[in-house]
Design an enzyme around this catalytic site. Structure first.
Site, PDB file in Angstrom:
ATOM      1  N   ALA A   1      -1.011  -4.895  13.120  1.00 28.17           N
ATOM      2  CA  ALA A   1      -0.489  -3.312  12.814  1.00 28.17           C
ATOM      3  C   ALA A   1       0.152  -2.198  13.738  1.00 28.17           C
ATOM      4  O   ALA A   1      -0.077  -2.733  15.121  1.00 28.17           O
ATOM      5  CB  ALA A   1      -1.720  -1.969  12.992  1.00 28.17           C
TER       6      ALA A   1
ATOM      7  N   HIS B   1      23.822   1.674  12.372  1.00 27.64           N
ATOM      8  CA  HIS B   1      24.328   2.950  12.669  1.00 27.64           C
ATOM      9  C   HIS B   1      25.340   2.008  13.655  1.00 27.64           C
ATOM     10  O   HIS B   1      24.505   1.781  14.960  1.00 27.64           O
ATOM     11  CB  HIS B   1      23.896   4.524  13.277  1.00 27.64           C
ATOM     12  CG  HIS B   1      23.476   4.412  11.725  1.00 27.64           C
ATOM     13  ND1 HIS B   1      24.262   4.956  10.853  1.00 27.64           N
ATOM     14  CD2 HIS B   1      22.612   4.757  11.677  1.00 27.64           C
ATOM     15  CE1 HIS B   1      23.608   5.605   9.879  1.00 27.64           C
ATOM     16  NE2 HIS B   1      22.204   5.217   9.896  1.00 27.64           N
TER      17      HIS B   1
ATOM     18  N   ASN C   1       0.904  -1.321   0.230  1.00 26.92           N
ATOM     19  CA  ASN C   1       0.093  -0.321   0.283  1.00 26.92           C
ATOM     20  C   ASN C   1       0.402   0.917  -0.141  1.00 26.92           C
ATOM     21  O   ASN C   1       2.430   1.105  -0.058  1.00 26.92           O
ATOM     22  CB  ASN C   1      -1.020  -0.097   1.460  1.00 26.92           C
ATOM     23  CG  ASN C   1      -2.463   0.700   1.035  1.00 26.92           C
ATOM     24  OD1 ASN C   1      -2.168   1.994  -0.150  1.00 26.92           O
ATOM     25  ND2 ASN C   1      -3.354  -0.053   1.207  1.00 26.92           N
TER      26      ASN C   1
ATOM     27  N   ARG D   1      -0.287 -15.583  19.492  1.00 24.39           N
ATOM     28  CA  ARG D   1      -0.270 -16.723  19.475  1.00 24.39           C
ATOM     29  C   ARG D   1      -0.303 -17.813  17.666  1.00 24.39           C
ATOM     30  O   ARG D   1       0.122 -17.051  16.661  1.00 24.39           O
ATOM     31  CB  ARG D   1      -1.777 -16.863  19.757  1.00 24.39           C
ATOM     32  CG  ARG D   1      -3.060 -15.896  18.146  1.00 24.39           C
ATOM     33  CD  ARG D   1      -4.334 -16.427  18.120  1.00 24.39           C
ATOM     34  NE  ARG D   1      -5.594 -15.475  17.458  1.00 24.39           N
ATOM     35  CZ  ARG D   1      -6.066 -16.303  16.663  1.00 24.39           C
ATOM     36  NH1 ARG D   1      -5.510 -16.994  15.809  1.00 24.39           N
ATOM     37  NH2 ARG D   1      -6.283 -15.112  15.518  1.00 24.39           N
TER      38      ARG D   1
ATOM     39  N   LYS E   1       6.108  -9.198  19.894  1.00 21.11           N
ATOM     40  CA  LYS E   1       6.182 -10.835  20.065  1.00 21.11           C
ATOM     41  C   LYS E   1       4.985 -11.341  19.682  1.00 21.11           C
ATOM     42  O   LYS E   1       3.892 -11.125  19.329  1.00 21.11           O
ATOM     43  CB  LYS E   1       6.413 -10.392  21.530  1.00 21.11           C
ATOM     44  CG  LYS E   1       7.064 -10.040  22.212  1.00 21.11           C
ATOM     45  CD  LYS E   1       7.231 -10.669  23.203  1.00 21.11           C
ATOM     46  CE  LYS E   1       8.221  -9.221  23.898  1.00 21.11           C
ATOM     47  NZ  LYS E   1       8.885  -8.935  25.206  1.00 21.11           N
TER      48      LYS E   1
END
Length: 186
Positions: free
Chosen positions: A161, A116, A86, A184, A181
Site C-alpha cells: 500500500a 509530460h 476496488n 523480499r 523497492k
C-alpha cells in the site's frame, strides 16, 4: 519527416499533442462511458459488465470493477480472467495497459501511462508522451499505489500500500515504498 498523426504518435511512445481534436473526441467518448458506468446502480451487474466490455480493448469472462472507475480512452486497457478493482481506480491509458489473470487492485490506485516533458515550452503546449504498463498474473496491488509510465510488474508479486512504482518490479516478490523497492522474495 514524421507523418504520423497524433494518435499514432501517442501509441508509439513519441511526444504528441494531447489537445488534438480527434484525441479529445476519443477521450470524451470514454469519459461518457465512465460517467454512465459510475452512475449505474451497483446491483446492475450485467449492465456494468456490458459497459466495461464496450469500453475496454479486451476483457476476460470474469471480472469486477467497483465504482467509481475512470480512464482516458478505454480501448488501450486489456484485462485477464478474475480481474478485480476496488473503488476509485484511475487508468490513464494513453498507451496500452495490460493486466494478467487473477489481478487484485485495492482502492485509490492509479495507472498512469502519460507523462509530460521536463522542457517547459513543450509542456506548456500540452505535449506529452505515453509508455505502456504491464501487470503480470496473480498480482495484488495494495491501496493508494501509483504505477508510472513504462512499468512492468512480474507474476505473483505484491505491491504494498502507498507505493509509487517508478521502475520494473520482478516476479515473485513483495515490493513497497516511494520509490517502490523489492523487500523480499515470496
Amino acid at each position: 519527416m514524421n507523418n504520423l498523426n497524433e494518435k499514432e504518435k501517442m501509441l508509439s511512445g513519441e511526444i504528441y499533442d494531447a489537445s488534438d481534436k480527434h484525441l479529445i473526441k476519443e477521450r470524451n467518448i470514454a469519459k461518457d462511458l465512465c460517467f454512465e458506468y459510475n452512475h449505474l446502480q451497483p446491483s446492475k451487474l450485467k449492465e456494468r459488465k456490458t459497459l466495461i466490455k464496450k469500453l475496454f480493448g479486451k476483457t476476460g469472462k470474469m471480472f469486477h470493477i467497483e465504482q467509481p472507475f475512470y480512464c482516458d480512452y478505454g480501448y488501450n486497457i486489456e484485462i485477464g480472467e478474475n480481474f478485480y478493482t476496488n473503488v476509485n481506480v484511475v487508468i490513464l491509458d494513453c498507451a496500452k495497459v495490460t493486466f494478467g489473470d487473477n489481478v487484485m487492485i485495492a482502492p485509490n490506485c492509479g495507472f498512469y501511462t502519460a507523462g509530460h516533458p521536463f522542457d517547459v515550452e513543450q509542456r506548456n503546449k500540452a505535449l506529452e508522451y505515453a509508455y505502456p504498463i504491464t501487470v503480470g498474473n496473480n498480482v495484488w496491488i495494495g491501496a493508494g499505489c501509483s504505477i508510472l509510465p513504462g512499468v512492468r510488474i512480474g507474476d505473483n508479486t505484491v505491491i504494498g500500500a502507498g507505493s509509487v512504482v517508478t521502475k520494473d518490479i520482478p516476479a515473485n516478490v513483495l515490493a513497497v515504498g516511494n520509490p517502490c523497492k523489492v523487500i523480499r522474495e515470496l
